[in-house]
Motif scaffolding. Structure first.
Motif, PDB file in Angstrom:
ATOM      1  N   LYS A 177       0.851  -1.199   0.019  1.00  0.00           N
ATOM      2  CA  LYS A 177      -0.025  -0.052  -0.113  1.00  0.00           C
ATOM      3  C   LYS A 177       0.914   1.105  -0.090  1.00  0.00           C
ATOM      4  O   LYS A 177       0.452   2.126  -0.517  1.00  0.00           O
ATOM      5  CB  LYS A 177      -1.117  -0.019   1.239  1.00  0.00           C
ATOM      6  N   ASP A 178       1.800   1.237   0.527  1.00  0.00           N
ATOM      7  CA  ASP A 178       2.977   2.258   0.773  1.00  0.00           C
ATOM      8  C   ASP A 178       3.635   2.628  -0.503  1.00  0.00           C
ATOM      9  O   ASP A 178       3.830   3.673  -1.043  1.00  0.00           O
ATOM     10  CB  ASP A 178       3.893   2.200   1.814  1.00  0.00           C
ATOM     11  N   GLU A 179       3.847   1.592  -1.390  1.00  0.00           N
ATOM     12  CA  GLU A 179       4.762   1.759  -2.783  1.00  0.00           C
ATOM     13  C   GLU A 179       3.741   2.184  -3.606  1.00  0.00           C
ATOM     14  O   GLU A 179       4.140   2.933  -4.423  1.00  0.00           O
ATOM     15  CB  GLU A 179       5.051   0.390  -3.100  1.00  0.00           C
ATOM     16  N   TYR A 180       2.417   1.933  -3.732  1.00  0.00           N
ATOM     17  CA  TYR A 180       1.357   2.236  -4.722  1.00  0.00           C
ATOM     18  C   TYR A 180       0.087   2.712  -4.097  1.00  0.00           C
ATOM     19  O   TYR A 180      -1.006   2.262  -4.420  1.00  0.00           O
ATOM     20  CB  TYR A 180       1.032   1.229  -5.828  1.00  0.00           C
ATOM     21  N   PRO A 181       0.344   3.883  -3.647  1.00  0.00           N
ATOM     22  CA  PRO A 181      -1.103   4.311  -2.881  1.00  0.00           C
ATOM     23  C   PRO A 181      -2.051   4.654  -3.833  1.00  0.00           C
ATOM     24  O   PRO A 181      -3.246   4.576  -3.487  1.00  0.00           O
ATOM     25  CB  PRO A 181      -0.651   5.781  -2.085  1.00  0.00           C
ATOM     26  N   GLU A 182      -1.726   5.175  -5.066  1.00  0.00           N
ATOM     27  CA  GLU A 182      -2.708   5.431  -6.118  1.00  0.00           C
ATOM     28  C   GLU A 182      -3.379   4.308  -6.392  1.00  0.00           C
ATOM     29  O   GLU A 182      -4.754   4.275  -6.739  1.00  0.00           O
ATOM     30  CB  GLU A 182      -2.174   6.107  -7.179  1.00  0.00           C
ATOM     31  N   TYR A 183      -2.812   3.125  -6.488  1.00  0.00           N
ATOM     32  CA  TYR A 183      -3.562   1.967  -6.787  1.00  0.00           C
ATOM     33  C   TYR A 183      -4.377   1.595  -6.161  1.00  0.00           C
ATOM     34  O   TYR A 183      -5.751   1.261  -6.337  1.00  0.00           O
ATOM     35  CB  TYR A 183      -2.583   0.808  -7.262  1.00  0.00           C
ATOM     36  N   PHE A 184      -4.231   1.815  -4.831  1.00  0.00           N
ATOM     37  CA  PHE A 184      -5.273   1.253  -3.611  1.00  0.00           C
ATOM     38  C   PHE A 184      -6.406   2.028  -3.492  1.00  0.00           C
ATOM     39  O   PHE A 184      -7.202   2.001  -2.945  1.00  0.00           O
ATOM     40  CB  PHE A 184      -4.325   0.860  -2.330  1.00  0.00           C
ATOM     41  N   ARG A 185      -6.148   3.346  -4.046  1.00  0.00           N
ATOM     42  CA  ARG A 185      -7.116   4.391  -3.914  1.00  0.00           C
ATOM     43  C   ARG A 185      -8.112   4.225  -5.028  1.00  0.00           C
ATOM     44  O   ARG A 185      -9.403   4.322  -4.988  1.00  0.00           O
ATOM     45  CB  ARG A 185      -6.608   5.836  -3.741  1.00  0.00           C
ATOM     46  N   ALA A 186      -7.886   3.802  -6.189  1.00  0.00           N
ATOM     47  CA  ALA A 186      -8.341   3.744  -7.367  1.00  0.00           C
ATOM     48  C   ALA A 186      -8.932   2.195  -7.520  1.00  0.00           C
ATOM     49  O   ALA A 186     -10.002   2.357  -8.118  1.00  0.00           O
ATOM     50  CB  ALA A 186      -7.559   3.708  -8.648  1.00  0.00           C
ATOM     51  N   ILE A 187      -8.752   1.198  -6.892  1.00  0.00           N
ATOM     52  CA  ILE A 187      -9.062  -0.013  -7.081  1.00  0.00           C
ATOM     53  C   ILE A 187      -9.689  -0.491  -5.820  1.00  0.00           C
ATOM     54  O   ILE A 187      -9.344  -0.535  -4.849  1.00  0.00           O
ATOM     55  CB  ILE A 187      -7.831  -1.017  -7.430  1.00  0.00           C
ATOM     56  N   GLU A 188     -11.137  -0.880  -6.112  1.00  0.00           N
ATOM     57  CA  GLU A 188     -11.743  -1.270  -5.071  1.00  0.00           C
ATOM     58  C   GLU A 188     -11.405  -2.413  -4.256  1.00  0.00           C
ATOM     59  O   GLU A 188     -11.458  -2.528  -2.888  1.00  0.00           O
ATOM     60  CB  GLU A 188     -13.382  -1.266  -5.455  1.00  0.00           C
ATOM     61  N   LYS A 189     -11.089  -3.467  -5.053  1.00  0.00           N
ATOM     62  CA  LYS A 189     -10.812  -4.847  -4.687  1.00  0.00           C
ATOM     63  C   LYS A 189      -9.352  -5.247  -5.081  1.00  0.00           C
ATOM     64  O   LYS A 189      -9.399  -5.777  -6.207  1.00  0.00           O
ATOM     65  CB  LYS A 189     -11.750  -5.808  -4.676  1.00  0.00           C
ATOM     66  N   PRO A 190      -8.341  -4.755  -4.536  1.00  0.00           N
ATOM     67  CA  PRO A 190      -6.935  -4.888  -5.166  1.00  0.00           C
ATOM     68  C   PRO A 190      -6.654  -6.462  -4.802  1.00  0.00           C
ATOM     69  O   PRO A 190      -6.744  -6.899  -3.859  1.00  0.00           O
ATOM     70  CB  PRO A 190      -5.917  -3.974  -4.363  1.00  0.00           C
ATOM     71  N   ILE A 191      -6.119  -6.920  -6.057  1.00  0.00           N
ATOM     72  CA  ILE A 191      -5.428  -8.194  -5.797  1.00  0.00           C
ATOM     73  C   ILE A 191      -4.306  -8.316  -6.802  1.00  0.00           C
ATOM     74  O   ILE A 191      -4.472  -7.438  -7.821  1.00  0.00           O
ATOM     75  CB  ILE A 191      -6.515  -9.292  -6.112  1.00  0.00           C
TER      76      ILE A 191
END
Length: 95
Positions: free
Chosen positions: A1-15
């Protein structure tokens, strides 16, 4: 989450692949369907985050096609799609 905060904000169910592999190693999948759904989610997330025309989306499509080909070739998902036998129809009472 720290490396890619934008991804975790944009993607509802990250995997990620690592998540899928961890679930495999820990035997967390109860069906091939759950395994397949996680791959589909990962492919969809890749396209959503990187854009439909990105090389990552292209690679996701190639991997999805290969996964679908293998599952179809070995009829893996078809085995789980078999319908449950119909329950017996209750007989109507005669007047």
């Amino acid at each position: 989450k720290d490396e890619y905060p934008e991804y975790f904000r944009a993607i509802e169910k990250p995997i990620a692949i690592n998540d899928i592999m961890k679930k495999c190693r820990e035997k967390n999948y109860t069906s091939v369907r759950g395994f397949h759904e996680d791959w589909l989610l990962m492919f969809d997330n890749a396209k959503k985050f990187n854009g439909e025309t990105s090389w990552i989306a292209f690679d996701a499509d190639v991997l999805k096609a290969e996964l679908d080909r293998l599952l179809s070739k070995y009829k893996i998902l078809e085995e789980q799609k078999k319908p449950e036998p119909d329950a017996p129809t209750p007989k109507k009472k005669k007047p």
